[in-house]
Enzyme design. Structure first.
Site, mmCIF file in Angstrom:
data_model
loop_
_atom_site.group_PDB
_atom_site.id
_atom_site.type_symbol
_atom_site.label_atom_id
_atom_site.label_comp_id
_atom_site.label_asym_id
_atom_site.label_seq_id
_atom_site.Cartn_x
_atom_site.Cartn_y
_atom_site.Cartn_z
ATOM 1 N N ARG A 80 0.813 -1.223 0.000
ATOM 2 C CA ARG A 80 0.000 0.000 0.000
ATOM 3 C C ARG A 80 0.846 1.273 0.000
ATOM 4 N NH1 ARG A 80 -3.435 -1.662 4.669
ATOM 5 N NH2 ARG A 80 -2.253 -3.593 4.618
ATOM 6 N N GLU A 117 2.426 -6.814 12.670
ATOM 7 C CA GLU A 117 1.330 -7.039 13.623
ATOM 8 C C GLU A 117 0.750 -8.434 13.465
ATOM 9 O OE1 GLU A 117 -2.101 -4.400 13.463
ATOM 10 O OE2 GLU A 117 -2.480 -4.659 15.596
HETATM 11 O O1 LIG Z 1 3.879 -1.773 11.539
HETATM 12 P P1 LIG Z 1 3.653 -3.198 11.137
HETATM 13 O O2 LIG Z 1 3.174 -4.063 12.259
HETATM 14 O O3 LIG Z 1 4.862 -3.757 10.457
HETATM 15 O O4 LIG Z 1 2.441 -3.222 10.096
HETATM 16 C C1 LIG Z 1 2.294 -2.286 9.080
HETATM 17 C C2 LIG Z 1 2.324 -2.918 7.719
HETATM 18 O O5 LIG Z 1 1.244 -3.848 7.573
HETATM 19 C C3 LIG Z 1 0.528 -3.548 6.384
HETATM 20 O O6 LIG Z 1 1.058 -4.166 5.283
HETATM 21 P P2 LIG Z 1 0.946 -5.737 5.020
HETATM 22 O O7 LIG Z 1 2.164 -6.382 5.594
HETATM 23 O O8 LIG Z 1 -0.383 -6.206 5.440
HETATM 24 O O9 LIG Z 1 1.139 -5.840 3.458
HETATM 25 P P3 LIG Z 1 0.259 -5.407 2.213
HETATM 26 O O10 LIG Z 1 0.367 -3.895 2.139
HETATM 27 O O11 LIG Z 1 0.955 -6.101 1.117
HETATM 28 O O12 LIG Z 1 -1.146 -5.871 2.444
HETATM 29 C C4 LIG Z 1 0.692 -2.044 6.249
HETATM 30 O O13 LIG Z 1 0.445 -1.603 4.926
HETATM 31 C C5 LIG Z 1 2.127 -1.848 6.657
HETATM 32 O O14 LIG Z 1 3.032 -2.060 5.598
HETATM 33 N N1 LIG Z 2 -4.546 -2.828 11.975
HETATM 34 C C1 LIG Z 2 -4.034 -2.763 10.750
HETATM 35 N N2 LIG Z 2 -4.754 -2.243 9.734
HETATM 36 C C2 LIG Z 2 -4.212 -2.171 8.496
HETATM 37 N N3 LIG Z 2 -2.983 -2.608 8.179
HETATM 38 C C3 LIG Z 2 -2.251 -3.120 9.177
HETATM 39 N N4 LIG Z 2 -0.998 -3.605 9.184
HETATM 40 C C4 LIG Z 2 -0.722 -4.007 10.430
HETATM 41 N N5 LIG Z 2 -1.749 -3.791 11.246
HETATM 42 C C5 LIG Z 2 -2.721 -3.230 10.483
#
Ligand SMILES: O=P(O)(O)OC[C@H]1O[C@H](OP(=O)(O)OP(=O)(O)O)[C@H](O)[C@@H]1O
Ligand SMILES: Nc1ncnc2[nH]cnc12
Length: 192
Positions: A80, A117
């Site tokens: 994202r 997370e």
């Molecule tokens: O601070 P953190 O605990 O590391 O979480 C944050 C990350 O999680 C989500 O991405 P995700 O890993 O879900 O990947 P995506 O954007 O490919 O769905 C979000 O877009 C961040 O990159």
């Molecule tokens: N709560 C949350 N919502 C969206 N993206 C995430 N990536 C990690 N935690 C998230």
């Protein structure tokens, strides 16, 4: 822009987020910012807010340390961060460079393993994607535990550059993600 206009914009954007309890795992309250991108005026508001922050705060702070210093690259996180990074980079007159999940980039890459997370992952950057000594902004939609952003910062460092600031649309402060980062951070909107 006045403080009350900024507060109005933040409230407007926050009202468009959608929350999905227990997605993708039980206990996670997933924050979806994608509805903002469906409305061009809201998306413009979001991008302009971040660009104004960089021009009014980040660049003056950088220039105070080193005269004439500028942002060379915006580094966006898979996936994202890719929705925000290129447009932000173009508005700032900087290059865009992606951090991708393992196995998606050709050529020699550097790797960082991280916990987020809801699980573990591996990020990669192409070794030659940043000119060493560059000033970088790391950008993502959201910071939760900070594992993803920390790994991105490690990669920027491995490539010989500096993360001047970590930029997010959304932060979840109780998870204390920014404590993991090696530099200043900015988030537009805090959620619980
Ligand atoms: O601070 P953190 O605990 O590391 O979480 C944050 C990350 O999680 C989500 O991405 P995700 O890993 O879900 O990947 P995506 O954007 O490919 O769905 C979000 O877009 C961040 O990159
Ligand atoms: N709560 C949350 N919502 C969206 N993206 C995430 N990536 C990690 N935690 C998230």
């Amino acid at each position: 822009m006045t403080a009350s206009q900024e507060a109005h914009d933040v409230q407007h954007l926050k009202s468009q987020f959608k929350f999905y309890p227990d997605y993708p795992k039980p206990g996670i309250n997933f924050c979806d910012i994608l509805p903002v991108l469906r409305d061009p005026l809201s998306f413009e508001m979001l991008i302009s807010h971040l660009v104004n922050h960089v021009f009014n705060h980040t660049i003056p702070a950088l220039a105070a340390q080193k005269k004439g210093a500028k942002i060379d690259y915006v580094v966006g996180l898979d996936a994202r961060g890719f929705l925000l990074g290129p447009i932000l980079a173009m508005r700032l007159g900087a290059g865009f460079v992606p951090v991708r999940k393992q196995g998606k980039l050709p050529g020699e890459c550097q790797q960082a393993i991280y916990e987020k997370e809801y699980g573990q992952d591996i990020f990669e950057m192409q070794t030659s994607s940043l000119k060493p000594g560059s000033n970088v902004l790391v950008v993502d939609d959201l910071i939760a535990t900070g594992g993803s952003a920390k790994a991105a910062g490690e990669l920027v460092k491995k490539l010989g550059s500096t993360t001047v600031e970590y930029l997010f649309v959304v932060a979840i402060p109780f998870l204390k993600g920014t404590d993991k980062l090696d530099g200043p951070s900015y988030s537009m909107i805090d959620i619980d």
